[in-house]
Motif scaffolding. Structure first.
Motif, mmCIF file in Angstrom:
data_model
loop_
_atom_site.group_PDB
_atom_site.id
_atom_site.type_symbol
_atom_site.label_atom_id
_atom_site.label_comp_id
_atom_site.label_asym_id
_atom_site.label_seq_id
_atom_site.Cartn_x
_atom_site.Cartn_y
_atom_site.Cartn_z
ATOM 1 N N PHE A 26 0.837 -1.198 0.000
ATOM 2 C CA PHE A 26 0.000 0.000 0.000
ATOM 3 C C PHE A 26 0.870 1.244 0.000
ATOM 4 O O PHE A 26 1.778 1.384 0.804
ATOM 5 N N TYR A 27 0.557 2.160 -0.945
ATOM 6 C CA TYR A 27 1.254 3.438 -1.046
ATOM 7 C C TYR A 27 0.351 4.608 -0.649
ATOM 8 O O TYR A 27 0.834 5.665 -0.295
ATOM 9 N N GLY A 28 -0.931 4.435 -0.783
ATOM 10 C CA GLY A 28 -1.886 5.494 -0.477
ATOM 11 C C GLY A 28 -3.180 5.245 -1.218
ATOM 12 O O GLY A 28 -3.227 4.463 -2.173
ATOM 13 N N ASP A 29 -4.239 5.902 -0.785
ATOM 14 C CA ASP A 29 -5.552 5.723 -1.414
ATOM 15 C C ASP A 29 -5.480 5.984 -2.916
ATOM 16 O O ASP A 29 -4.977 7.021 -3.344
ATOM 17 N N GLY A 30 -5.949 5.033 -3.692
ATOM 18 C CA GLY A 30 -6.024 5.194 -5.139
ATOM 19 C C GLY A 30 -4.700 5.135 -5.874
ATOM 20 O O GLY A 30 -4.647 5.370 -7.078
ATOM 21 N N ASN A 31 -3.610 4.821 -5.184
ATOM 22 C CA ASN A 31 -2.303 4.780 -5.835
ATOM 23 C C ASN A 31 -2.223 3.565 -6.747
ATOM 24 O O ASN A 31 -2.519 2.444 -6.327
ATOM 25 N N PRO A 32 -1.797 3.741 -8.001
ATOM 26 C CA PRO A 32 -1.715 2.596 -8.930
ATOM 27 C C PRO A 32 -0.662 1.562 -8.526
ATOM 28 O O PRO A 32 -0.667 0.444 -9.051
ATOM 29 N N LEU A 33 0.226 1.893 -7.596
ATOM 30 C CA LEU A 33 1.239 0.937 -7.152
ATOM 31 C C LEU A 33 0.725 -0.001 -6.060
ATOM 32 O O LEU A 33 1.399 -0.975 -5.709
ATOM 33 N N ASN A 34 -0.452 0.280 -5.509
ATOM 34 C CA ASN A 34 -1.044 -0.627 -4.528
ATOM 35 C C ASN A 34 -1.208 -1.996 -5.168
ATOM 36 O O ASN A 34 -1.563 -2.091 -6.349
ATOM 37 N N ALA A 35 -0.954 -3.054 -4.401
ATOM 38 C CA ALA A 35 -1.011 -4.399 -4.987
ATOM 39 C C ALA A 35 -1.490 -5.424 -3.967
ATOM 40 O O ALA A 35 -1.205 -5.299 -2.779
ATOM 41 N N ALA A 36 -2.205 -6.404 -4.473
ATOM 42 C CA ALA A 36 -2.614 -7.579 -3.698
ATOM 43 C C ALA A 36 -2.326 -8.788 -4.572
ATOM 44 O O ALA A 36 -2.808 -8.864 -5.690
ATOM 45 N N PHE A 37 -1.502 -9.708 -4.088
ATOM 46 C CA PHE A 37 -1.155 -10.859 -4.915
ATOM 47 C C PHE A 37 -0.969 -12.104 -4.066
ATOM 48 O O PHE A 37 -0.582 -12.029 -2.904
ATOM 49 N N SER A 38 -1.255 -13.237 -4.675
ATOM 50 C CA SER A 38 -1.050 -14.505 -3.984
ATOM 51 C C SER A 38 0.439 -14.829 -3.984
ATOM 52 O O SER A 38 1.202 -14.330 -4.800
ATOM 53 N N VAL A 39 0.840 -15.657 -3.049
ATOM 54 C CA VAL A 39 2.252 -15.995 -2.885
ATOM 55 C C VAL A 39 2.424 -17.499 -3.074
ATOM 56 O O VAL A 39 1.665 -18.288 -2.523
ATOM 57 N N ALA A 40 3.421 -17.862 -3.847
ATOM 58 C CA ALA A 40 3.699 -19.270 -4.135
ATOM 59 C C ALA A 40 4.683 -19.843 -3.123
ATOM 60 O O ALA A 40 5.556 -19.143 -2.621
#
Length: 178
Positions: A26-40
């Protein structure tokens, strides 16, 4: 301070009988760098919250080149960044060198070292922040509204990522961003 602020978090839980791990950035509200990803997981190792935490941190280092302050509620990432990785590197990331047993998450810690070596010195900071902060933690000065806001958002992204994992979203492989 001139440092980009980012928050990292990871989690691992059993969902409908399946072990799922996810990471949030998380970088901030609405930031395109925010990410949620699964981990292998690696072939011979189980998924864990620690692996998800370090995967989130590694993702930030891969994708952000500006001077950076990563806020994490994971003591493992904080202490690993400040001290542990230096000791682990000196032992070639082996837990027991004579048994040729690699330290847990050696693949990600190696990548952290490689990514940090490509940066100018002192351009990455890691700060520990209270996880799952409540209002009284802010009132007592244990954290700030700003840090609580970022940690809560990163935690929400990591939780979302665990459910994405359960639904079959492709896992983040350690060698490249998702």
């Amino acid at each position: 301070e001139g440092f980009v602020q980012a928050w990292s978090d990871g989690g691992c839980d059993e969902i409908a009988g399946e072990l799922c791990a996810g990471a949030g950035v998380f970088y901030g509200d609405g930031n395109p760098l925010n990410a949620a990803f699964s981990v292998a997981a690696l072939a011979d190792r189980k998924l864990s919250a620690q692996r998800a935490e370090i995967a989130a941190f590694t993702h930030i280092l891969r994708t952000e080149q500006r001077p950076l302050c990563v806020n994490t509620d994971a003591i493992y990432v904080h202490d690993g960044f400040l001290e542990g990785r230096h000791k682990w590197r000196a032992r070639a990331y082996f837990k027991r060198p004579l048994d040729a047993e690699l330290r847990a998450h050696a693949d990600l810690w190696r990548e952290v070292d490689i990514l940090l070596a490509k940066r100018p010195p002192n351009t990455v900071k890691v700060r520990w922040c209270r996880g799952h902060p409540l209002e009284h933690h802010v009132n007592w000065g244990e954290t700030s509204d700003f840090r609580a806001w970022g940690n809560t958002a990163a935690d929400g992204l990591a939780t979302r990522a665990m459910y994405l994992h359960h639904l079959g979203a492709p896992p983040l492989r350690w060698w490249g961003p998702s």
